[in-house]
Design a protein around this motif. Structure first.
Motif, PDB file in Angstrom:
ATOM      1  N   UNK A   1       0.811  -1.217   0.000  1.00 25.76           N
ATOM      2  CA  UNK A   1       0.000   0.000   0.000  1.00 25.76           C
ATOM      3  C   UNK A   1       0.848   1.273   0.000  1.00 25.76           C
ATOM      4  N   UNK A   2       2.152   1.112   0.088  1.00 26.41           N
ATOM      5  CA  UNK A   2       3.027   2.271   0.120  1.00 26.41           C
ATOM      6  C   UNK A   2       3.023   3.004   1.452  1.00 26.41           C
ATOM      7  N   UNK A   3       2.514   2.367   2.482  1.00 31.66           N
ATOM      8  CA  UNK A   3       2.495   2.975   3.815  1.00 31.66           C
ATOM      9  C   UNK A   3       3.890   2.908   4.423  1.00 31.66           C
ATOM     10  N   UNK A   4       4.624   1.861   4.136  1.00 31.23           N
ATOM     11  CA  UNK A   4       6.061   1.801   4.425  1.00 31.23           C
ATOM     12  C   UNK A   4       6.755   1.486   3.102  1.00 31.23           C
ATOM     13  N   UNK A   5       8.022   1.807   3.020  1.00 30.07           N
ATOM     14  CA  UNK A   5       8.744   1.576   1.768  1.00 30.07           C
ATOM     15  C   UNK A   5       8.952   0.089   1.548  1.00 30.07           C
ATOM     16  N   UNK A   6       9.111  -0.288   0.295  1.00 33.15           N
ATOM     17  CA  UNK A   6       9.373  -1.681  -0.041  1.00 33.15           C
ATOM     18  C   UNK A   6      10.646  -2.171   0.640  1.00 33.15           C
ATOM     19  N   UNK A   7      11.643  -1.290   0.727  1.00 29.11           N
ATOM     20  CA  UNK A   7      12.910  -1.659   1.372  1.00 29.11           C
ATOM     21  C   UNK A   7      12.704  -1.943   2.852  1.00 29.11           C
TER      22      UNK A   7
ATOM     23  N   UNK B   1       6.654  -1.451  11.858  1.00 25.69           N
ATOM     24  CA  UNK B   1       5.779  -2.627  11.793  1.00 25.69           C
ATOM     25  C   UNK B   1       4.438  -2.377  12.468  1.00 25.69           C
ATOM     26  N   UNK B   2       4.436  -1.568  13.503  1.00 21.44           N
ATOM     27  CA  UNK B   2       3.206  -1.401  14.280  1.00 21.44           C
ATOM     28  C   UNK B   2       2.296  -0.315  13.712  1.00 21.44           C
ATOM     29  N   UNK B   3       2.657   0.216  12.556  1.00 23.93           N
ATOM     30  CA  UNK B   3       1.801   1.195  11.896  1.00 23.93           C
ATOM     31  C   UNK B   3       0.451   0.570  11.553  1.00 23.93           C
ATOM     32  N   UNK B   4      -0.636   1.262  11.876  1.00 29.90           N
ATOM     33  CA  UNK B   4      -2.001   0.864  11.492  1.00 29.90           C
ATOM     34  C   UNK B   4      -2.465  -0.424  12.172  1.00 29.90           C
ATOM     35  N   UNK B   5      -1.884  -0.745  13.311  1.00 33.68           N
ATOM     36  CA  UNK B   5      -2.398  -1.858  14.093  1.00 33.68           C
ATOM     37  C   UNK B   5      -2.187  -1.553  15.567  1.00 33.68           C
TER      38      UNK B   5
END
Length: 462
Positions: free
Chosen positions: A45-51, A100-104
């Motif tokens: 979703x592009x909320x975090x970078x692929x890297x 990792x804890x973004x949106x949860x």
């Protein structure tokens, strides 16, 4: 006032009462799996970078390998498995772990992890019940014609076949299987993405995480999603009902293996001896299955009481949801395995069973039925006549079949010689040929149907 144990005072108490890592570490596989699904979605979703998503995923792989190899460390300051995993991830990959804890939230995280764990427990139960039902069907097929006494009030009632008796438990366990399958269907929605209670403002794809975790859909209400423990109660209720059935079967095996009955000999590998009486052969496995039922039912009651007064959404009381489920599942899995072994390996004693069926005037109903059928006597009158015959047989210390025709005619002159064809236990059993009855042919039909059903359950889905 805090006593010698808590040297640090209230803060030490809070640390101990708040930590769940001693038991929720059992969820580490589920926690890492859900975290992988979540970060993959965040990256897509592009909320975090692929890297960053790739770095976090590699770190989670490494943690899984560590826990598989060494077990999960218990740091009570980290409270639970979720923070334990995140702290280790930070050690491995640095600050990027915080993404990792973004949106949860831990609220939807634990609901998801626990659902995954219970889903696996349901699947184990269904598979183990399939094995036990198959064992019952195989032994029933062996004993379609083996005659034994049927009981009501634990008093000899009518002769039945051992195959019929065993198939009664097959029917109970088939209903239990359906309960676990229904529980599995009801839990098939993914809470992940519900966050703390209200959802999230990030543009997440809940369908993607649900699909990655093999749920059919995401949950439809975030408040319900984080506060729901129905799935755990469904499992415990199904396990409780099934454990009652296992307990009843265990009780019968215990009775049958006792010297006064002598109907069966339980397998050596599931029996024990006595420390003082060398002649003893104790049915300990069956007794423990019977005993486990109480603990499983107790676990169900425990969680029901925990949940009964909680307002929406999450409350810390719910931290107590996992210990009763984990304990019950451990006991239940073991009970099913033990019972399957007992059924498969028990040696039945047909001669002793037949002799017991011969005693106790088990064919009294057959005499009454014969009077109704052949002499056109109302059943209530036939019942009375049969009672007189039973009384006479008791006086003479013989079976109904051993009374003479003169004896029977002395009770009622309408009785004649053909009655003796109905008074043997073989004739009694064979006559019970109504659908679902104990007649050997009926039992064989039920066995054939059961085999077809079990084969269909085990066949791969289209």
């Amino acid at each position: 006032m805090w006593g010698g144990r808590f040297a640090e005072g209230p803060s030490a108490i809070m640390r101990e009462i708040n930590a769940s890592i001693p038991f929720d570490k059992a969820l580490w596989r589920e926690d890492i799996r859900a975290s992988k699904a979540h970060v993959a979605m965040l990256g897509a979703q592009g909320i975090v970078s692929a890297e960053d998503a790739e770095t976090i995923t590699k770190g989670l792989h490494e943690i899984a390998a560590e826990y598989e190899r060494d077990g999960v460390p218990e740091d009570w300051d980290l409270e639970d498995i979720h923070m334990t995993v995140e702290a280790r991830l930070t050690d491995l990959v640095g600050p990027v772990a915080g993404r990792l804890h973004t949106a949860r939230s831990r609220n939807d995280q634990v609901a998801t992890d626990f659902k995954l764990w219970v889903r696996a427990a349901n699947a184990r139960a269904i598979a183990a019940l399939g094995a036990l039902r198959s064992a019952l069907v195989e032994r029933a097929d062996e004993h379609c014609g083996t005659i034994m006494p049927g009981f009501t009030h634990l008093q000899t009632a009518q002769p039945v076949t051992l195959g019929h008796h065993l198939m009664a438990y097959y029917e109970m366990l088939t209903r239990d299987t359906a309960r676990f399958a229904a529980a599995q269907e009801r839990l098939d929605e993914c809470p992940l993405g519900s966050a703390a209670l209200a959802g999230t403002g990030f543009p997440i794809d809940r369908g993607a995480t649900a699909s990655a975790l093999e749920f059919s859909a995401p949950t439809r209400n975030s408040l319900d999603a984080v506060s729901d423990r129905d799935f755990a109660l469904d499992y415990l209720m199904a396990a409780s009902q099934c454990s009652i059935h296992l307990s009843r079967l265990a009780e019968e095996l215990i009775l049958w293996a006792s010297q006064p009955f002598g109907f069966a000999s339980l397998p050596d590998q599931l029996s024990t001896g006595s420390s003082i009486m060398p002649q003893k052969r104790n049915p300990d496995a069956a007794e423990l299955v019977r005993g486990h039922a109480g603990r499983i039912v107790g676990a169900c009651t425990s969680l029901m009481i925990t949940m009964k007064g909680l307002p929406l959404a999450y409350s810390k009381d719910m931290q107590n949801d996992k210990p009763p489920v984990f304990e019950a599942a451990s006991l239940f899995d073991l009970s099913l395995a033990a019972m399957t072994g007992m059924i498969a390996e028990t040696t039945f004693k047909p001669d002793r069973m037949r002799a017991a069926a011969q005693a106790g005037h088990a064919t009294a109903t057959d005499l009454a039925d014969w009077l109704v059928r052949e002499a056109d006597i109302p059943f209530r009158e036939a019942h009375h006549i049969t009672g007189e015959a039973v009384k006479l047989a008791d006086t003479k210390a013989c079976s109904l079949e051993e009374l003479s025709l003169e004896d029977l005619k002395g009770i009622d002159d309408r009785i004649d010689e053909p009655v003796f064809k109905a008074l043997s236990i073989e004739a009694s059993v064979a006559s019970r040929a109504s659908y679902g009855g104990t007649a050997p042919d009926q039992v064989r039909q039920r066995v054939a149907e059961a085999r077809e059903r079990l084969a269909a359950e085990n066949s791969p889905e289209d």
